[in-house]
Design an enzyme around this catalytic site. Structure first.
Site, PDB file in Angstrom:
ATOM      1  N   LYS A 110     -22.636 -42.042  31.643  1.00 55.91           N
ATOM      2  CA  LYS A 110     -22.387 -42.645  30.322  1.00 55.91           C
ATOM      3  C   LYS A 110     -22.956 -44.055  30.254  1.00 55.91           C
ATOM      4  O   LYS A 110     -23.374 -44.500  29.186  1.00 55.91           O
ATOM      5  CB  LYS A 110     -20.881 -42.653  29.979  1.00 55.91           C
ATOM      6  CG  LYS A 110     -20.265 -41.271  29.952  1.00 55.91           C
ATOM      7  CD  LYS A 110     -19.829 -40.830  28.565  1.00 55.91           C
ATOM      8  CE  LYS A 110     -19.158 -39.487  28.601  1.00 55.91           C
ATOM      9  NZ  LYS A 110     -19.417 -38.451  27.743  1.00 55.91           N
ATOM     10  N   LYS A 192     -24.544 -29.474  30.920  1.00 54.89           N
ATOM     11  CA  LYS A 192     -23.310 -28.904  30.360  1.00 54.89           C
ATOM     12  C   LYS A 192     -23.283 -29.057  28.830  1.00 54.89           C
ATOM     13  O   LYS A 192     -23.848 -30.023  28.296  1.00 54.89           O
ATOM     14  CB  LYS A 192     -22.065 -29.520  31.003  1.00 54.89           C
ATOM     15  CG  LYS A 192     -21.715 -30.904  30.549  1.00 54.89           C
ATOM     16  CD  LYS A 192     -20.260 -31.273  30.894  1.00 54.89           C
ATOM     17  CE  LYS A 192     -19.884 -32.531  30.133  1.00 54.89           C
ATOM     18  NZ  LYS A 192     -18.578 -32.658  29.613  1.00 54.89           N
ATOM     19  N   LYS A 195     -19.896 -32.462  23.524  1.00 54.93           N
ATOM     20  CA  LYS A 195     -19.656 -32.873  22.134  1.00 54.93           C
ATOM     21  C   LYS A 195     -20.668 -33.886  21.674  1.00 54.93           C
ATOM     22  O   LYS A 195     -21.118 -33.878  20.547  1.00 54.93           O
ATOM     23  CB  LYS A 195     -18.286 -33.559  22.043  1.00 54.93           C
ATOM     24  CG  LYS A 195     -17.142 -32.652  21.892  1.00 54.93           C
ATOM     25  CD  LYS A 195     -15.929 -33.496  21.549  1.00 54.93           C
ATOM     26  CE  LYS A 195     -14.871 -33.371  22.612  1.00 54.93           C
ATOM     27  NZ  LYS A 195     -14.518 -34.595  23.279  1.00 54.93           N
TER      28      LYS A 195
END
Ligand code: ATP
Ligand code: LTN
Length: 325
Positions: A110, A192, A195
């Site tokens: 992130k 993966k 969202k």
């Protein structure tokens, strides 16, 4: 058994969230003592819009209920409504070595993705997650595979705390589904489903039938047109087979047999029809809930009260053990 889990209100939940986490929650609420949380404090560690945060929290709460969580069988609440989460996070932060936080894969990913917004909260994210879990003396945490590393850290903290201040926490176990612990992106089956990377690779749990069909039909597969599970060589079709198996309750072997000799087009058509049929009732239920905010907020208030009662008790014990008042 005491169970805790949560999802960040960062966008529409998808098949990965459902198959990796929520589907287990729905089964667990039947027998276990379950708390499920909308983790809004975690959501603000990556860029977000303060004007729509409350809408996203409401939306995720409706999604939990529409997917099958039953407030009579479990407690549902919003993390920031129980302030003890932040108090415990602060206290646990004093016993977690900095090196452990820096090693976390999610922090590395992130912070690379949002290089303009690497805040201390992003680094401290797993401390808050450990607090969420330990505050309720949780025994098992149903999550997808990507969260296992955070749970390892939680277990380490619990052990350190118990050693330093006397036995307080149960060491919580991760609970992964046997199948579906990682659902991959439809456009890049090596990544993966997530969202924050929605678009063609991600199917929302409440997505409309046309979009579902479009996304499944254009999912990345290989060129040999054989419907066979092989995670290494045929990751795209293997991912679709996993989704098919979990929604149809058939084994992958049975599905391979059913589609022997048929092409990817036929299989994808069948899969989209299956998903549309299974997800339709959830979509309708969510639309109803979205029109009834009073009901949803009353469920969340009740959940927060239940959680607060447990949290306050744990905090008395922890403050005491740590020499605080
Ligand atoms: P974001 O992109 O905002 O990080 P996300 O899609 O990764 O979101 P989370 O809120 O981080 O979703 O995850 C909620 C739960 O769903 C966690 O238990 C996580 O392990 C699980 N989960 C998320 N993505 C997948 C996936 N692709 N397959 C299986 N489980 C998943
Ligand atoms: N980090 C988790 C969300 C989360 C969580 C938790 C999951 C926050 N606190 C406690 C289980 C238990 C994620 O899915 N990104």
């Amino acid at each position: 058994m005491k169970i805790f889990s949560g999802i960040r209100p960062t966008g529409d939940i998808h098949l990965g969230n459902y198959l990796g986490a929520i589907k287990q929650w729905i089964e667990l609420q039947e027998k276990e003592d379950c708390l499920f949380c909308v983790v809004d404090w975690h959501a603000i560690t990556t860029p977000y819009d303060e004007k729509t945060l409350q809408d996203k929290i409401f939306d995720l709460s409706c999604s939990y209920l529409a997917a099958g969580l039953d407030p009579k069988k479990c407690s549902l609440f919003i993390q920031s409504q129980v302030k003890e989460h932040s108090e415990l996070a602060w206290l646990l932060g004093t016993i977690i070595p900095l090196g452990e936080l820096k090693r976390m894969t999610q922090f590395k990913d992130k912070s690379q993705k949002h290089s303009e917004y690497i805040n201390a909260g992003l680094l401290n994210y797993p401390i808050l997650m450990a607090a969420d879990i330990l505050l309720y003396k949780t025994e098992a945490v149903p999550i997808g595979k990507d969260q296992v590393q955070h749970l390892e850290l939680t277990r380490n903290v619990a052990e350190k705390f118990n050693k330093k201040y006397g036995k307080t926490f149960i060491i919580p176990k991760p609970m992964l589904p046997k199948q579906g612990a990682v659902i991959m992106s439809l456009t890049d089956p090596n990544k993966k489903m997530s969202k924050s990377d929605d678009g063609k690779g991600c199917i929302g749990l409440f997505e409309n039938p046309k979009e579902i069909e479009k996304k499944i039909m254009s999912a990345t597969t290989d060129s040999d047109n054989e419907i066979r599970y092989d995670l290494e060589k045929k990751s795209g079709i293997s991912n679709l087979l996993t989704i098919y198996s979990l929604f149809s309750n058939q084994t992958i072997k049975q599905i391979e047999k059913e589609f022997k000799g048929k092409g990817y087009g036929d299989f994808k058509k069948s899969l989209s029809q299956l998903l549309i049929k299974k997800l339709e009732p959830l979509r309708i239920k969510k639309q109803d809930l979205m029109k009834n905010p009073d009901l949803v907020y009353s469920i969340l208030d009740k959940g927060a009260k239940e959680a607060r009662k447990k949290a306050e008790q744990t905090m008395i014990e922890i403050r005491n053990k740590m020499g605080l008042k």
